[in-house]
Scaffold this motif. Structure first.
Motif, short mmCIF file in Angstrom:
data_model
loop_
_atom_site.label_atom_id
_atom_site.label_comp_id
_atom_site.label_asym_id
_atom_site.label_seq_id
_atom_site.Cartn_x
_atom_site.Cartn_y
_atom_site.Cartn_z
N GLU A 181 0.82 -1.22 0.00
CA GLU A 181 0.00 0.00 0.00
C GLU A 181 0.85 1.27 0.00
OE1 GLU A 181 -2.58 -3.20 1.94
OE2 GLU A 181 -0.51 -2.50 2.18
N ARG A 182 2.08 1.19 0.46
CA ARG A 182 2.92 2.39 0.49
C ARG A 182 3.26 2.88 -0.92
NH1 ARG A 182 5.94 3.49 5.91
NH2 ARG A 182 4.40 2.57 7.30
N LEU A 186 -3.98 7.38 -5.35
CA LEU A 186 -5.43 7.44 -5.17
C LEU A 186 -6.14 6.55 -6.18
CD1 LEU A 186 -5.84 11.24 -4.38
CD2 LEU A 186 -6.43 9.34 -2.86
N THR A 187 -5.62 6.44 -7.37
CA THR A 187 -6.21 5.53 -8.36
C THR A 187 -6.15 4.09 -7.88
OG1 THR A 187 -5.84 6.94 -10.31
CG2 THR A 187 -5.88 4.56 -10.68
N ASP A 188 -5.03 3.69 -7.28
CA ASP A 188 -4.93 2.33 -6.75
C ASP A 188 -5.97 2.07 -5.67
OD1 ASP A 188 -2.66 1.50 -8.29
OD2 ASP A 188 -1.41 2.74 -7.00
N ILE A 190 -8.90 3.76 -5.24
CA ILE A 190 -10.28 3.90 -5.70
C ILE A 190 -10.63 2.86 -6.76
CG2 ILE A 190 -11.89 5.45 -6.89
CD1 ILE A 190 -10.19 7.78 -5.60
N ALA A 191 -9.84 2.84 -7.83
CA ALA A 191 -10.14 1.92 -8.94
C ALA A 191 -9.70 0.50 -8.63
CB ALA A 191 -9.45 2.41 -10.21
N GLY A 192 -9.02 0.31 -7.53
CA GLY A 192 -8.59 -1.02 -7.13
C GLY A 192 -9.29 -1.49 -5.88
N ARG A 193 -8.73 -1.13 -4.74
CA ARG A 193 -9.23 -1.70 -3.49
C ARG A 193 -10.68 -1.33 -3.18
NH1 ARG A 193 -5.03 -2.75 1.01
NH2 ARG A 193 -4.47 -4.12 -0.73
N LEU A 194 -11.05 -0.05 -3.38
CA LEU A 194 -12.42 0.35 -3.07
C LEU A 194 -13.43 -0.32 -4.00
CD1 LEU A 194 -14.47 1.95 -1.47
CD2 LEU A 194 -13.93 3.96 -2.87
N GLU A 195 -13.08 -0.41 -5.28
CA GLU A 195 -13.98 -1.09 -6.21
C GLU A 195 -14.21 -2.54 -5.79
OE1 GLU A 195 -13.42 -0.91 -10.37
OE2 GLU A 195 -13.42 1.29 -10.46
N ARG A 196 -13.15 -3.21 -5.39
CA ARG A 196 -13.30 -4.61 -4.99
C ARG A 196 -14.04 -4.72 -3.67
NH1 ARG A 196 -8.25 -4.50 -7.58
NH2 ARG A 196 -7.06 -4.18 -5.67
N ALA A 197 -13.87 -3.76 -2.78
CA ALA A 197 -14.63 -3.78 -1.53
C ALA A 197 -16.11 -3.57 -1.80
CB ALA A 197 -14.10 -2.70 -0.59
N GLY A 343 -11.41 20.70 -12.02
CA GLY A 343 -11.66 19.63 -12.97
C GLY A 343 -10.40 18.90 -13.38
N ALA A 344 -9.34 19.03 -12.57
CA ALA A 344 -8.04 18.45 -12.93
C ALA A 344 -7.71 17.20 -12.13
CB ALA A 344 -6.94 19.50 -12.73
N TRP A 345 -8.59 16.81 -11.20
CA TRP A 345 -8.32 15.59 -10.44
C TRP A 345 -8.78 14.39 -11.25
CZ3 TRP A 345 -11.75 13.06 -6.29
CH2 TRP A 345 -11.11 11.94 -5.76
N ARG A 346 -7.86 13.51 -11.55
CA ARG A 346 -8.16 12.37 -12.40
C ARG A 346 -7.92 11.07 -11.65
NH1 ARG A 346 -8.83 13.31 -17.79
NH2 ARG A 346 -8.65 15.52 -18.36
N VAL A 347 -8.81 10.13 -11.86
CA VAL A 347 -8.69 8.78 -11.31
C VAL A 347 -8.70 7.82 -12.48
CG1 VAL A 347 -9.78 7.00 -9.90
CG2 VAL A 347 -9.74 9.38 -9.10
N ALA A 348 -7.65 7.03 -12.61
CA ALA A 348 -7.49 6.12 -13.75
C ALA A 348 -7.63 6.88 -15.07
CB ALA A 348 -8.50 4.98 -13.67
N GLY A 349 -7.12 8.10 -15.11
CA GLY A 349 -7.10 8.89 -16.33
C GLY A 349 -8.36 9.68 -16.61
N GLU A 350 -9.39 9.52 -15.80
CA GLU A 350 -10.67 10.19 -16.06
C GLU A 350 -10.91 11.27 -15.00
OE1 GLU A 350 -15.42 9.06 -16.68
OE2 GLU A 350 -14.00 7.59 -15.87
N ALA A 351 -11.26 12.48 -15.47
CA ALA A 351 -11.53 13.58 -14.55
C ALA A 351 -12.77 13.28 -13.71
CB ALA A 351 -11.73 14.88 -15.32
#
Length: 430
Positions: A181-182, A186-188, A190-197, A343-351
Motif C-alpha cells: 500500500e505504500r 489514489l487511483t490504486d 479507488i479503482a482497485g481496493r475500493l472497487e473490490r470492496a 476539474g483536474a483531479w483524475r482517477v485512472a485517467g478520467e476527470a
C-alpha cells in the motif's frame, strides 16, 4: 534494598501518547508565552510586555491601546506585566493538568469487534449486521484516521445505531499501509481496493449498496460512484471537501507548499508518518488543541462529557500513516493546486466530475467545520444540483460522534434513506 519486587501489573492499560505530537503542542504553548513576554525590536511607545514580537498588526494595535489606557488611569505597567505573567503561568499549569488528566483517565474503548468477511492486504470489511430492511450501507472513512470514530463508544456509535434502525452495515477499515500500500496512488485505492470492496459488499448484501463516505472517504466514494454507478443505490457524502481554495486559498496553498519540505521524509519512509500528519492538522488551529485540554482539565472526570472527550482523543491520537503517492496527490494536487474544483483531479485517467453522477445523493455539511470549511463542501453541492443538502449545526467530528450526533446526522441520514425510491429486495434466508 529488600522486599518483594514492585508489581507493574500486566493488567495496567498502555500509556496514552497524546496529544500527538506532544513536543509540538508544548512548544507552541511555550512560544505563546515567549511572544507575550519578549520585548520587541524597538518599543518607543510601549512597555516590553505589550509590544512583543512577532505580533500581528491587530495585536500591536491592541498592545498600544492597553498601554495608553494604563497610562491614562495611572496604573504602573509593571503591575500589569506581573498580572500577565501570572495569567500565562496559570494557562500553562491548566494545559499540563489537562494533558495529565487525559493520559491518566481510566476510560478505555471496549466494544466487540465485528466479523470481517472480506480482506485484502491491510484492509478489511467489518460486518455490523443489521436487519437490512432498508438495504445495505457501505461506510468509507478517511485514509488518515482509523474508522473507530464511527463506532466510538457504547451509546455513541453511528454504525451500531444505523444497524439497529434497519440497515445492513458494512465498514471498510483501510488498515495500516503495508509495503504494497505504500506504493498506492489514489487511483490504486479507488479503482482497485475500493472497487473490490464495493463488489464484496454487494455480494454479501445480494444487491447494490448505499455508500457513505466521511471526509476524505467522501472524495474516494464520489470517484467510485462515477466509475461504478450500477454497483450503488445511492451516495451519502459527509463533510466532504471539493473546493480547497473556497475559504482560505493562501492557507491551502501553504499546506501544499509543505510537500517540498516533507519530500525527503516521504522518500525515506514511503509514507507520511502519523506525527507529521498531526502536526499539519495542528497548524490549522495552533491554539485550539491547548485550549480544549484546558477545558478538559476543568471537567468532572466521571462525566459523560469527559469520557467522550477521552474516546475522541484516543481516536485522534491513534492515526494511520498516509502512503507517499497519496500524500503527494492530496497535498500538492488537492490543497496546492485545487485540482478537484478545477476539474483536474483524475482517477485512472478520467476527470472526476460530480455533475455526471445521477445517483440519489445526500450531502451533510457541518456548519462549524474547521477541517472542511462549509464553503468547500457547498461547492460540491453546487455541482450536484439533484442532491439533498443537509446543514448540520455541528463540527467536523461532532456531526458523526458528538453528544448530539443522532440529531445532527444519524436521524437525517436515516430519513433520507427511508425516502429513497424502491425497497431493496431481501435475500432469501437472510
Amino acid at each position: 534494598m529488600s522486599g518483594a519486587p514492585t508489581d507493574t501489573t500486566e493488567t495496567d492499560p498502555p500509556a496514552r501518547r497524546g496529544p500527538r505530537p506532544l513536543a509540538l503542542h508544548l512548544a507552541m504553548a511555550l512560544a505563546t508565552r515567549w511572544v507575550a513576554r519578549t520585548p520587541p525590536p524597538c518599543t518607543a511607545a510601549s512597555p516590553p510586555w505589550s509590544g512583543a514580537w512577532p505580533r500581528s498588526r491587530q495585536g500591536r494595535r491592541e498592545a498600544r491601546r492597553i498601554a495608553a489606557a494604563l497610562a491614562a488611569s495611572g496604573h504602573p505597567p509593571e503591575a500589569f506585566a506581573a498580572a500577565v505573567e501570572r495569567r500565562l503561568l496559570d494557562r500553562d499549569a491548566a494545559l499540563l493538568a489537562g494533558i495529565l488528566a487525559y493520559r491518566r483517565h481510566p476510560y478505555r474503548r471496549d466494544l466487540p469487534e465485528p466479523p470481517a468477511p472480506w480482506r485484502e492486504g491491510g484492509s478489511r470489511l467489518l460486518d455490523y449486521g443489521g436487519e437490512g430492511r432498508l438495504g445495505a450501507l457501505l461506510v468509507v472513512p478517511s485514509l488518515v484516521n482509523r474508522a473507530q470514530v464511527l463506532d466510538l463508544m457504547p451509546g455513541g456509535s453511528m454504525l451500531r445505531h444505523l444497524a439497529a434502525a434497519g440497515l445492513r452495515i458494512l465498514l471498510l477499515d483501510w488498515g495500516e499501509p503495508g509495503p504494497p500500500e505504500r506504493g498506492f496512488s489514489l487511483t490504486d485505492y479507488i479503482a482497485g481496493r475500493l472497487e473490490r470492496a464495493v463488489a464484496a459488499a454487494a455480494g454479501l448484501a445480494g444487491q447494490p449498496v448505499l455508500l457513505a463516505g466521511y471526509c476524505m472517504g467522501g472524495l474516494l466514494g464520489l470517484a467510485l460512484a462515477q466509475r461504478r454507478p450500477a454497483a450503488l443505490r445511492g451516495l451519502a457524502l459527509l463533510a466532504t471537501p471539493w473546493d480547497f481554495w473556497a475559504e482560505d486559498p493562501v492557507r491551502a496553498r501553504g499546506l501544499g507548499a509543505t510537500l517540498e519540505v516533507l519530500e525527503p521524509l516521504l522518500q525515506a519512509a514511503g509514507a507520511l508518518p502519523v506525527d507529521a500528519l498531526q502536526a499539519l492538522f495542528a497548524a490549522q488551529d495552533p491554539a485550539g488543541i491547548a485550549e480544549k485540554y484546558r477545558r478538559f482539565g476543568r471537567l468532572d472526570p466521571d462525566s459523560a462529557e469527559a469520557r467522550r472527550f477521552v474516546a475522541l482523543e484516543d481516536w485522534l491520537n491513534d492515526g494511520i500513516a498516509l502512503a507517499a503517492p497519496v500524500a503527494r496527490e492530496a497535498l500538492g494536487g488537492w490543497y496546492g493546486g485545487n485540482s478537484p474544483a478545477r476539474g483536474a483531479w483524475r482517477v485512472a485517467g478520467e476527470a472526476v466530475a460530480p455533475e455526471r453522477i445521477a445517483l440519489p445523493a445526500f450531502l451533510a455539511i457541518p456548519a462549524r467545520d474547521r477541517i472542511v470549511p462549509p464553503a468547500s463542501a457547498l461547492a460540491l453541492a453546487a455541482r450536484m444540483p439533484a442532491a439533498l443538502v443537509h446543514h448540520a449545526a455541528a463540527g467536523h467530528v461532532g456531526m458523526v460522534a458528538g453528544g448530539a450526533a443522532e440529531t445532527h446526522l444519524w436521524r437525517p441520514l436515516l430519513t433520507w434513506i427511508e425516502a429513497l425510491p424502491g425497497r431493496p429486495r431481501r435475500r432469501r434466508g437472510a
